[in-house]
Design an enzyme around this catalytic site. Structure first.
Site, PDB file in Angstrom:
ATOM      1  N   ASP A   3       9.768  -6.620  -4.026  1.00 31.21           N
ATOM      2  CA  ASP A   3       8.677  -7.132  -3.186  1.00 31.21           C
ATOM      3  C   ASP A   3       8.613  -8.643  -3.361  1.00 31.21           C
ATOM      4  OD1 ASP A   3       5.970  -7.544  -1.985  1.00 31.21           O
ATOM      5  OD2 ASP A   3       5.888  -5.360  -2.108  1.00 31.21           O
ATOM      6  N   ASN A   4       8.374  -9.361  -2.276  1.00 32.37           N
ATOM      7  CA  ASN A   4       8.207 -10.818  -2.426  1.00 32.37           C
ATOM      8  C   ASN A   4       6.726 -11.203  -2.523  1.00 32.37           C
ATOM      9  OD1 ASN A   4       7.290 -10.569   0.163  1.00 32.37           O
ATOM     10  ND2 ASN A   4       8.725 -12.016   1.087  1.00 32.37           N
ATOM     11  N   PHE A  38       0.836  -1.212   0.000  1.00 30.43           N
ATOM     12  CA  PHE A  38       0.000   0.000   0.000  1.00 30.43           C
ATOM     13  C   PHE A  38       0.872   1.263   0.000  1.00 30.43           C
ATOM     14  CE2 PHE A  38      -2.137   2.779   3.371  1.00 30.43           C
ATOM     15  CZ  PHE A  38      -2.778   3.585   2.446  1.00 30.43           C
ATOM     16  N   VAL A  39       1.686   1.442   1.023  1.00 29.18           N
ATOM     17  CA  VAL A  39       2.492   2.668   1.107  1.00 29.18           C
ATOM     18  C   VAL A  39       3.617   2.643   0.068  1.00 29.18           C
ATOM     19  CG1 VAL A  39       3.953   4.078   2.588  1.00 29.18           C
ATOM     20  CG2 VAL A  39       1.940   2.974   3.551  1.00 29.18           C
ATOM     21  N   THR A  48      -2.620   4.752   8.621  1.00 28.48           N
ATOM     22  CA  THR A  48      -2.734   5.424   7.325  1.00 28.48           C
ATOM     23  C   THR A  48      -3.696   4.634   6.454  1.00 28.48           C
ATOM     24  OG1 THR A  48      -0.450   6.179   7.585  1.00 28.48           O
ATOM     25  CG2 THR A  48      -1.357   6.275   5.363  1.00 28.48           C
ATOM     26  N   TYR A 100       5.827  -7.674  15.555  1.00 27.50           N
ATOM     27  CA  TYR A 100       5.863  -6.429  14.779  1.00 27.50           C
ATOM     28  C   TYR A 100       6.517  -5.310  15.598  1.00 27.50           C
ATOM     29  CZ  TYR A 100       4.175  -2.746  11.623  1.00 27.50           C
ATOM     30  OH  TYR A 100       4.091  -1.695  10.729  1.00 27.50           O
ATOM     31  N   ARG A 139      28.069   0.021   2.034  1.00 26.22           N
ATOM     32  CA  ARG A 139      28.994  -0.359   0.941  1.00 26.22           C
ATOM     33  C   ARG A 139      28.994   0.667  -0.188  1.00 26.22           C
ATOM     34  NH1 ARG A 139      27.470  -5.739   1.572  1.00 26.22           N
ATOM     35  NH2 ARG A 139      25.740  -5.439   0.140  1.00 26.22           N
TER      36      ARG A 139
END
Ligand code: UDP
Length: 308
Positions: free
Chosen positions: A33-34, A13-14, A176, A146, A107
Site C-alpha cells: 500500500d502506498n 478498507f476492503v 460496501t 474511476y 511471469r
C-alpha cells in the site's frame, strides 16, 4: 508450506479485511500500500502476525515482487471525493498498476484477482444490473477517472486471460460498508454515521430519491473467498440486492444511532447514478453465495466498532 498471496491496497478498507481472512485461511500475505488513501491503523489487528509482511510502495511502479500463488489487486482510491482529488493516481493504479501486476502473474504463473466495481455500469439504464449489461458511462466527466480506469482494468485482464494464459478472477463490488472505512472518505454511509454520532445534520445530496444497495464487508469477503475456489474467469457482481433510497438510508442511520438528526439537502454531484442494484443470480449459481447481513444489523455492528 503456506501459500503466498500478494494484496495491493492492503491498508485500505476492503484490502485489510481481505488480508485478515487470507491469514485465517492459512496464507502468508505480502500487503502492499502506498497509503494514499489507506491507513496503517487498519493493519493493527493482524499486522504482527508472523505470516504477514507490509511493504509501503506504489504498485504502479515496476516493483520486484516474489513468486506467489495469488495477486489480489485492490489498490485504488474508491470514494468519489477521493478519486476526484487523486484523479491521476486513480487512472494510473487501475491502468499501469493492473498491467504491472498482470505481467508479474504471467511471469511467475500466479493467479490474479481484480477488484472491479459496480461503477463500470455508470448511471445504469438497465435495473438491476446483471454482468451482461455494458453500462452507461460518461467517458468525459467527474467520475470518468474511476469508471473508465476500472473498465480498462477489466479489459487488460481479459487480454492477459485470453492471450497470455493468466488465470484471473474479477469481481464488481457494489457499495460496501463496515468497520475500518475512512471516516473522511466522503461516502454516504461514513458521512451519515459520523454526522449522526456527532449530532450534526445528515447531508443528503439531491432530493435523496437516488438508490444504492449496501453490502456488509463480511459478505463481500465471503464472496471473494468462494470465487478464489471457483473456476470462473469473467466478472461476477458481489453486492446486496436490497435497494434503499438515500432518504431511507438516513432513516435507518437515525434508528441505529438513536439520534433525531435533521436532514439538510446539498447539490447532487455531476454524473451521480440515479439507481444501483446488483443482479446476483450469477454469484448465487456459481458460488452458492448471497449476502447474509441486513443493513440495520450491519450498521449496528459498524456503530459498535466506531464506539470502541
Ligand atoms: N450522498 C449523500 N450524502 C453524502 C454522501 C453521498 O446523499 O453525504 C449520496 C451520493 O450523492 C450518492 C449516494 O449517496 O447518490 C452514494 O454515494 P457514495 O459516495 O457513498 O457512493 P457511490 O455509490 O456514489 O459511489
Amino acid at each position: 508450506m503456506r501459500k503466498l498471496a500478494i494484496v495491493t491496497g492492503a491498508a485500505g478498507f476492503v484490502g485489510s479485511h481481505l488480508c485478515e481472512r487470507l491469514l485465517k485461511d492459512g496464507f502468508r500475505v505480502l500487503g502492499i500500500d502506498n497509503l494514499c488513501t489507506g491507513a496503517e491503523r487498519n493493519l493493527r489487528s493482524f499486522g504482527h502476525d508472523p505470516h504477514f509482511e507490509f511493504l509501503r510502495a506504489d504498485c504502479s511502479e515496476a516493483l520486484s515482487l516474489p513468486t506467489c500463488d495469488w495477486v489480489f489487486h485492490f489498490a485504488s482510491p474508491a470514494s468519489p471525493p477521493k478519486y476526484v482529488k487523486l484523479a491521476l493516481e486513480t487512472l494510473r493504479v487501475n491502468a499501469e498498476g493492473t498491467r504491472q501486476l498482470l505481467q508479474h502473474c504471467e511471469r511467475v504463473g500466479s493467479k490474479f484477482f481484480l477488484a472491479s466495481t459496480s461503477e463500470v455500469y455508470g448511471d445504469p439504464i438497465v435495473h438491476p444490473q446483471p454482468e451482461s449489461y455494458f453500462g452507461n458511462v460518461n467517458s468525459y466527466g467527474e467520475r470518468a477517472m474511476y469508471d473508465e480506469s476500472k473498465r480498462y482494468a477489466e479489459a487488460i485482464t481479459y487480454v492477459f486471460t485470453k492471450q497470455k494464459g493468466v488465470d484471473a478472477r474479477i469481481i464488481r463490488i457494489f457499495n460496501t460498508y463496515g468497520p475500518r472505512m475512512d471516516p473522511k472518505d466522503g461516502r454516504v454511509v461514513t458521512n451519515l454515521m459520523h454526522q449522526a454520532l456527532e449530532g450534526r445534520p445528515l447531508t443528503i445530496y439531491g432530493d435523496g430519491s437516488q438508490t444504492r444497495s449496501f453490502q456488509y464487508i463480511s459478505d463481500l469477503i465471503e464472496g471473494i473467498s468462494r470465487l478464489m475456489k471457483a473456476d470462473y474467469q469473467a466478472p461476477v457482481n458481489l453486492g446486496n440486492p436490497v435497494e434503499f433510497t438515500m432518504l431511507e438510508l438516513a432513516e435507518v442511520v437515525k434508528k441505529v444511532t438513536g439520534t433525531d438528526a435533521k436532514i439538510v439537502f446539498e447539490p447532487l454531484p455531476q454524473d451521480d447514478p440515479k439507481q444501483r442494484k446488483p443482479d446476483i443470480a450469477l454469484a448465487k449459481r456459481i458460488l452458492d453465495w448471497a449476502p447474509q447481513i441486513k443493513l440495520e444489523a450491519g450498521l449496528t455492528q459498524m456503530l459498535a466498532s466506531l464506539r470502541s
